[in-house]
Design an enzyme around this catalytic site. Structure first.
Site, PDB file in Angstrom:
ATOM      1  N   GLY A   1      13.640  78.169  42.113  1.00 29.91           N
ATOM      2  CA  GLY A   1      14.566  78.896  41.264  1.00 29.91           C
ATOM      3  C   GLY A   1      15.027  80.189  41.926  1.00 29.91           C
ATOM      4  O   GLY A   1      15.136  80.255  43.138  1.00 29.91           O
ATOM      5  N   LEU A   2      15.249  81.196  41.115  1.00 31.91           N
ATOM      6  CA  LEU A   2      15.732  82.492  41.583  1.00 31.91           C
ATOM      7  C   LEU A   2      16.997  82.343  42.422  1.00 31.91           C
ATOM      8  O   LEU A   2      17.111  82.891  43.512  1.00 31.91           O
ATOM      9  CB  LEU A   2      14.660  83.229  42.390  1.00 31.91           C
ATOM     10  CG  LEU A   2      13.468  83.736  41.581  1.00 31.91           C
ATOM     11  CD1 LEU A   2      12.452  84.395  42.483  1.00 31.91           C
ATOM     12  CD2 LEU A   2      13.906  84.687  40.490  1.00 31.91           C
ATOM     13  N   CYS A   3      17.920  81.534  41.922  1.00 34.27           N
ATOM     14  CA  CYS A   3      19.200  81.427  42.616  1.00 34.27           C
ATOM     15  C   CYS A   3      20.334  81.437  41.598  1.00 34.27           C
ATOM     16  O   CYS A   3      21.282  80.681  41.685  1.00 34.27           O
ATOM     17  CB  CYS A   3      19.254  80.197  43.504  1.00 34.27           C
ATOM     18  SG  CYS A   3      18.557  78.719  42.772  1.00 34.27           S
ATOM     19  N   GLY A   4      20.213  82.291  40.602  1.00 31.34           N
ATOM     20  CA  GLY A   4      21.273  82.466  39.630  1.00 31.34           C
ATOM     21  C   GLY A   4      21.482  81.215  38.792  1.00 31.34           C
ATOM     22  O   GLY A   4      20.532  80.518  38.460  1.00 31.34           O
TER      23      GLY A   4
ATOM     24  N   PHE B   1      22.695  78.449  39.635  1.00 30.54           N
ATOM     25  CA  PHE B   1      22.876  77.295  40.528  1.00 30.54           C
ATOM     26  C   PHE B   1      22.468  75.973  39.872  1.00 30.54           C
ATOM     27  O   PHE B   1      23.249  75.019  39.824  1.00 30.54           O
ATOM     28  CB  PHE B   1      22.072  77.532  41.804  1.00 30.54           C
ATOM     29  CG  PHE B   1      22.095  76.398  42.786  1.00 30.54           C
ATOM     30  CD1 PHE B   1      23.155  76.245  43.645  1.00 30.54           C
ATOM     31  CD2 PHE B   1      21.042  75.503  42.855  1.00 30.54           C
ATOM     32  CE1 PHE B   1      23.175  75.211  44.564  1.00 30.54           C
ATOM     33  CE2 PHE B   1      21.062  74.462  43.761  1.00 30.54           C
ATOM     34  CZ  PHE B   1      22.125  74.324  44.615  1.00 30.54           C
TER      35      PHE B   1
END
Lengths: 139, 291
Positions: free
Chosen positions: B87-90, B92
């Site tokens: 995760g941690l990709c907005g 996406f």
């Protein structure tokens, strides 16, 4: 005729060629300008093409070749899973690889096509590299 | 007003978060460059492959090969959704999954399809469809640039088998297309059946000569086409993931900086007011002694 050789890693050749010889599944064949629309499956081997500057040799893997007529002449599209210019081949490494592949095939007792396939592919690619390098060097 | 100590602790914690986000941004940027090169290099191959396949499909009757067979526009569809493991990709992953789900539900509502199944790549997508108890028939881990080809072959074999055995009537690809570092666009593209283009291309439409035979060529080209398209989509998805993560982490770093500035201001104010208060007390005490 416009020749384009493309691999999954990008374009390998984009050039005006006068003649080309490719390793078809049923044997080598030549293509000259004005060839009729044509499609063939390629097997690993050496693809050579002649331009004004001379003849070049490419080691190519499995792929397809298409000759099509477009408005401004002929185009030949070659799609191969891998390819390398004969002059870029590390000949000694390729020869070692070929010997290793042969040894592996000779040692294998397997009869199943699925198991033999990767070994045969490995051998075919090494053989193509050796041949392309050899024919480049001979000129 | 919070105590001085509380504000100081807060600043320290935001600072360490900022360190993490900016490190993650650097990592994503480095990986992005590599995967961007891979996707750009793979595009010409995939494009030529698509052109040749289109040419071939046009010169062939739809009955000539089962993979070209558009049976009743597809009552049961499979959506191949390509997400990431991390995760941690907005937005996406969530945007993409939501788009796939909405597409399927919309088609079901209008009666175009009867059933949709999801074949998911990536852990984030798996979690999304599992949580919503949707019809997820396959989930695979996500791939890296060097394992993408193997994953594409695995997927290609699986969806081809489902299509040929009439388990599904159409297969759609859902993935993030890599536009640029700052922009990724979720797209839905049909994969199977392979459709012949209706518009004329630059070829003069003349019949091709095939070697070895037309059937072998069709088998070979169509199989390779499916693998190539899946491979390209996977590479696009990987590059998009790093692009999205880089943007998200850059924003997070910026937000952390703003928060630190605000907290520092608050800290300084609190410190000043406590000094003023102490001074007042001293002055007050002195005045009282004088009197």
């Amino acid at each position: 005729m416009h020749l384009t050789v493309t691999t999954p890693r990008g374009y390998l050749v984009q050039i005006e060629a006068e003649e080309l010889v490719a390793p078809g599944l049923l044997g080598e064949f030549g293509v000259l300008p004005g060839h009729i629309p044509f499609m063939s499956v390629l097997k690993p081997g050496v693809l050579s093409y002649r331009t004004k500057e001379g003849t070049k040799y490419l080691a190519v893997g499995d792929g397809i070749l298409q000759v099509a007529r477009v408005t401004d002449g002929d185009k030949v599209d070659v799609l191969v899973d891998r390819g390398e210019h004969g002059k870029d081949v590390d000949r000694e490494a390729a020869q070692r690889e070929l010997a290793a592949a042969d040894a592996e095939l000779a040692k294998s007792k397997s009869e199943s096509a699925a198991e033999l396939k990767p070994m045969q592919d490995r051998r075919a690619w090494a053989a193509a590299q050796v041949e392309a390098a050899g024919r480049t060097g001979a000129h | 007003m919070p105590s001085l100590k509380a504000v100081r602790l807060r600043i320290a914690s935001v600072k360490s978060t900022q360190k993490i986000t900016s490190a993650m941004k650097m990592v994503a940027a480095a990986k992005l460059r590599r995967s961007q090169d891979a996707v750009v290099a793979a595009r010409p191959y995939a494009q030529t492959m698509a052109d040749i396949t289109a040419e071939l499909a046009r010169a062939t009757d739809a009955e000539a090969h089962p993979l070209l067979d558009a049976r009743g526009a597809g009552r049961r569809i499979a959506l191949v959704v390509m997400t990431s493991d991390r995760g941690l990709c907005g937005g996406f992953n969530s945007n993409l999954c939501r788009m796939a789900q909405r597409h399927a539900e919309e088609k079901k509502r209008t009666g175009e399809i009867d059933e949709a199944r999801y074949e998911v790549v990536g852990r984030k997508g798996r979690d999304y469809f599992r949580r919503r108890k949707l019809n997820m028939t396959r989930d695979l881990p996500s791939a890296a640039a060097d394992t993408a080809l193997a994953r594409a072959k695995e997927l290609a074999a699986a969806v081809t088998e489902e299509f040929l055995s009439c388990t599904v009537d159409a297969v759609l690809l859902v993935y993030n297309q890599f536009k640029s570092v700052g922009s990724q666009r979720p797209v839905i593209e049909p994969l199977l059946p392979i459709a012949a283009p209706t518009t004329a291309t630059d070829g003069d439409g003349s019949e091709f000569l095939y070697e070895p035979g037309k059937d072998q060529i069709l088998d070979y080209v169509l199989t390779l086409y499916i693998e190539t398209q899946l491979h390209r989509a996977l590479l696009e998805s990987i590059a998009s993931e790093f692009g999205a993560r880089m943007t998200a982490m850059e924003n997070a770093t910026k937000n952390a900086k703003e928060m630190i500035d605000r907290l520092t201001l608050q800290y300084n104010r609190a410190r000043q007011s406590s000094i003023t208060k102490e001074l007042m007390e001293i002055v007050g005490g002195a005045e009282a002694l004088k009197g």
